[in-house]
Write an enzyme that holds these catalytic residues in place. Structure first.
Site, short mmCIF file in Angstrom:
data_model
loop_
_atom_site.label_atom_id
_atom_site.label_comp_id
_atom_site.label_asym_id
_atom_site.label_seq_id
_atom_site.Cartn_x
_atom_site.Cartn_y
_atom_site.Cartn_z
N LYS A 1 -13.64 1.39 -14.02
CA LYS A 1 -14.08 0.05 -13.58
C LYS A 1 -14.62 -0.76 -14.75
O LYS A 1 -14.53 -1.99 -14.76
CB LYS A 1 -15.10 0.18 -12.45
CG LYS A 1 -14.49 0.76 -11.17
CD LYS A 1 -13.35 -0.10 -10.64
CE LYS A 1 -12.70 0.46 -9.41
NZ LYS A 1 -11.60 -0.39 -8.90
N THR B 1 -16.30 1.19 3.73
CA THR B 1 -14.85 1.26 3.89
C THR B 1 -14.46 2.74 3.98
O THR B 1 -15.30 3.61 3.71
CB THR B 1 -14.12 0.66 2.66
OG1 THR B 1 -14.42 1.50 1.53
CG2 THR B 1 -14.55 -0.77 2.37
N ASP C 1 0.87 -1.19 0.00
CA ASP C 1 0.00 0.00 0.00
C ASP C 1 0.90 1.24 0.00
O ASP C 1 2.12 1.13 0.20
CB ASP C 1 -0.91 0.01 1.26
CG ASP C 1 -2.17 0.84 1.08
OD1 ASP C 1 -2.06 2.08 0.96
OD2 ASP C 1 -3.27 0.27 1.04
N ASN D 1 -6.31 -4.58 -5.97
CA ASN D 1 -7.37 -3.97 -5.17
C ASN D 1 -7.24 -2.44 -5.06
O ASN D 1 -8.25 -1.76 -4.92
CB ASN D 1 -7.36 -4.61 -3.77
CG ASN D 1 -8.18 -3.83 -2.77
OD1 ASN D 1 -9.41 -3.91 -2.77
ND2 ASN D 1 -7.51 -3.04 -1.93
N ILE E 1 -19.63 -1.04 -0.18
CA ILE E 1 -19.06 -1.68 1.01
C ILE E 1 -18.59 -0.56 1.93
O ILE E 1 -17.92 0.39 1.45
CB ILE E 1 -17.85 -2.58 0.61
CG1 ILE E 1 -18.23 -3.57 -0.51
CG2 ILE E 1 -17.29 -3.29 1.83
CD1 ILE E 1 -19.33 -4.54 -0.19
N ASP F 1 3.37 2.01 -4.53
CA ASP F 1 2.44 2.85 -5.29
C ASP F 1 2.29 2.17 -6.66
O ASP F 1 3.24 2.12 -7.44
CB ASP F 1 3.04 4.26 -5.44
CG ASP F 1 2.13 5.18 -6.23
OD1 ASP F 1 1.25 4.69 -6.97
OD2 ASP F 1 2.32 6.41 -6.14
N TYR G 1 -14.32 7.28 -12.53
CA TYR G 1 -14.37 6.02 -11.76
C TYR G 1 -15.14 4.96 -12.55
O TYR G 1 -14.66 3.84 -12.73
CB TYR G 1 -15.03 6.26 -10.40
CG TYR G 1 -15.06 5.03 -9.52
CD1 TYR G 1 -13.96 4.67 -8.76
CD2 TYR G 1 -16.19 4.20 -9.46
CE1 TYR G 1 -13.97 3.53 -7.95
CE2 TYR G 1 -16.21 3.07 -8.66
CZ TYR G 1 -15.10 2.74 -7.91
OH TYR G 1 -15.11 1.61 -7.12
P1 NAP Z 1 -10.05 2.14 0.52
O1 NAP Z 1 -10.77 1.94 1.79
O2 NAP Z 1 -9.80 3.56 0.08
O3 NAP Z 1 -8.68 1.33 0.52
C1 NAP Z 1 -7.88 1.36 -0.64
C2 NAP Z 1 -6.44 1.42 -0.26
O4 NAP Z 1 -5.66 1.58 -1.46
C3 NAP Z 1 -6.09 2.64 0.62
O5 NAP Z 1 -5.17 2.27 1.61
C4 NAP Z 1 -5.49 3.58 -0.39
O6 NAP Z 1 -4.67 4.57 0.17
C5 NAP Z 1 -4.72 2.63 -1.25
N1 NAP Z 1 -4.26 3.22 -2.49
C6 NAP Z 1 -4.76 4.29 -3.17
N2 NAP Z 1 -4.01 4.57 -4.24
C7 NAP Z 1 -3.00 3.66 -4.26
C8 NAP Z 1 -1.90 3.43 -5.11
N3 NAP Z 1 -1.65 4.20 -6.19
N4 NAP Z 1 -1.08 2.39 -4.84
C9 NAP Z 1 -1.30 1.60 -3.77
N5 NAP Z 1 -2.31 1.78 -2.90
C10 NAP Z 1 -3.16 2.80 -3.15
O7 NAP Z 1 -10.85 1.43 -0.68
P2 NAP Z 1 -11.93 0.21 -0.65
O8 NAP Z 1 -13.28 0.79 -0.52
O9 NAP Z 1 -11.47 -0.85 0.26
O10 NAP Z 1 -11.82 -0.27 -2.17
C11 NAP Z 1 -10.90 -1.26 -2.60
C12 NAP Z 1 -11.18 -1.56 -4.06
O11 NAP Z 1 -12.52 -2.01 -4.23
C13 NAP Z 1 -11.03 -0.35 -4.98
O12 NAP Z 1 -10.49 -0.74 -6.22
C14 NAP Z 1 -12.47 0.11 -5.16
O13 NAP Z 1 -12.67 0.85 -6.34
C15 NAP Z 1 -13.19 -1.22 -5.18
N6 NAP Z 1 -14.60 -1.11 -4.83
C16 NAP Z 1 -14.96 -0.63 -3.61
C17 NAP Z 1 -16.31 -0.51 -3.31
C18 NAP Z 1 -16.78 0.01 -1.99
O14 NAP Z 1 -17.99 0.25 -1.87
N7 NAP Z 1 -15.93 0.20 -1.00
C19 NAP Z 1 -17.27 -0.88 -4.26
C20 NAP Z 1 -16.86 -1.36 -5.48
C21 NAP Z 1 -15.52 -1.48 -5.76
P3 NAP Z 1 -5.32 6.07 0.38
O15 NAP Z 1 -6.35 5.90 1.46
O16 NAP Z 1 -4.18 6.93 0.75
O17 NAP Z 1 -5.96 6.44 -0.96
#
Ligand code: NAP
Length: 256
Positions: free
Chosen positions: A160, A191, A37, A90, A189, A63, A156
């Site tokens: 996707k 998060t 991360d 992810n 979700i 990154d 976004y």
């Molecule tokens: P999250 O809570 O924001 O966690 C994502 C992690 O990735 C954070 O630690 C973030 O750091 C890190 N990150 C961001 N840019 C990065 C980079 N360039 N390199 C490495 N790490 C990086 O997100 P999440 O909700 O768990 O989502 C995870 C995945 O599921 C994403 O691809 C998201 O689009 C997908 N998704 C999520 C949902 C939902 O409802 N949560 C729904 C559909 C799909 P920072 O916090 O500093 O950005």
């Protein structure tokens, strides 16, 4: 015997949310996990939690938008753990919430760099290790918004949609190498990513969450483990005949 016993898994964006839950579950089920991360402190906490529970994990700062960093970290992981079997792409960001005609080029590129180019770089540099290991499983986080759309966050949704088809292309390209590639499509979700969207919304976090709950026929938003269990299935040999598929985990959001 764990469901992914003996496998080595890299999870990007593993410090928070879905990535964090995935790291914890894969480790609980016997995988050695590379937690990666850009958030180092939170990532190290995930590793500590895994180790305290008797699992095997290490943290790497990564990154995913930096190709040289991806290449170096994957080489380090393969050196430390001996191979790479599973990659969970992810890491992702929501990006700007503006209508298309107001979005600046840099704002568009920022989302595409993380959500699309990052998946490309990580896949590109995982494939040689998986070929060497005789196979592998790549799991790409798309979204319900890789299947349907909504009138907000245009880059976004575009990103996707791209991830959905990148997964199918790579599934076809590498099937002969016994490398499976699938996409996962979560509904909302709860998060840090989604909470942040709530914080930026005019109605405030609580009302935002209630509004999201109502979008899912099942009556509420999901939790990170709802997705982690789907990822675990795709990472394991239980899914050995599954490639190029779309695993929708959305409380019925896309069913109507
Ligand atoms: P999250 O809570 O924001 O966690 C994502 C992690 O990735 C954070 O630690 C973030 O750091 C890190 N990150 C961001 N840019 C990065 C980079 N360039 N390199 C490495 N790490 C990086 O997100 P999440 O909700 O768990 O989502 C995870 C995945 O599921 C994403 O691809 C998201 O689009 C997908 N998704 C999520 C949902 C939902 O409802 N949560 C729904 C559909 C799909 P920072 O916090 O500093 O950005």
């Amino acid at each position: 015997m764990g469901r992914v016993e003996g496998k080595v898994a890299i999870v990007t964006g593993g410090s928070l949310g879905i990535g964090r839950a995935t790291c914890l579950l894969l480790a609980k089920e016997g995988a050695r996990v590379a937690v990666t991360d850009i958030l180092d402190k939170e990532g190290r906490e995930v590793v500590d939690e895994i180790k305290n529970a008797g699992g095997v994990a290490e943290f790497w700062h990564l990154d995913t938008t930096k190709e040289e960093e991806v290449k170096r970290v994957f080489a380090d992981v393969a050196k430390e753990f001996g191979k790479i079997d599973v990659l969970v792409n992810n890491a992702g960001i929501a990006g700007v919430n503006k209508p298309t005609h107001e979005i600046a080029e840099e704002e568009w590129d920022k989302v595409m760099n993380v959500n699309v180019k990052g998946v490309f770089f990580c896949t590109k540099h995982a494939i040689p290790y998986m070929k060497k290991a005789g196979g592998g499983s790549i799991i790409n986080l798309s979204s319900i918004y890789g299947l349907v759309s909504a009138p907000d966050i245009p880059p976004y949704h575009a990103s996707k949609g791209a991830v959905r088809l990148m997964s199918k292309t790579d599934a076809l390209l590498y099937a002969k190498n016994n490398i499976r590639v699938n996409s996962v499509h979560p509904g909302y979700i709860w998060t840090p990513l989604v909470e942040d969207l709530g914080r930026r919304s005019p109605q405030g976090v609580e009302a935002f969450r209630k509004q999201l709950d109502a979008l899912h026929p099942i009556g509420h938003v999901g939790e990170p483990n709802d997705i982690a269990y789907g990822i675990l299935y795709l990472a394991s040999d239980e899914s050995k005949f599954v490639t190029g598929s779309e695993l929708v985990i959305d409380g019925g959001y896309t069913a109507r």
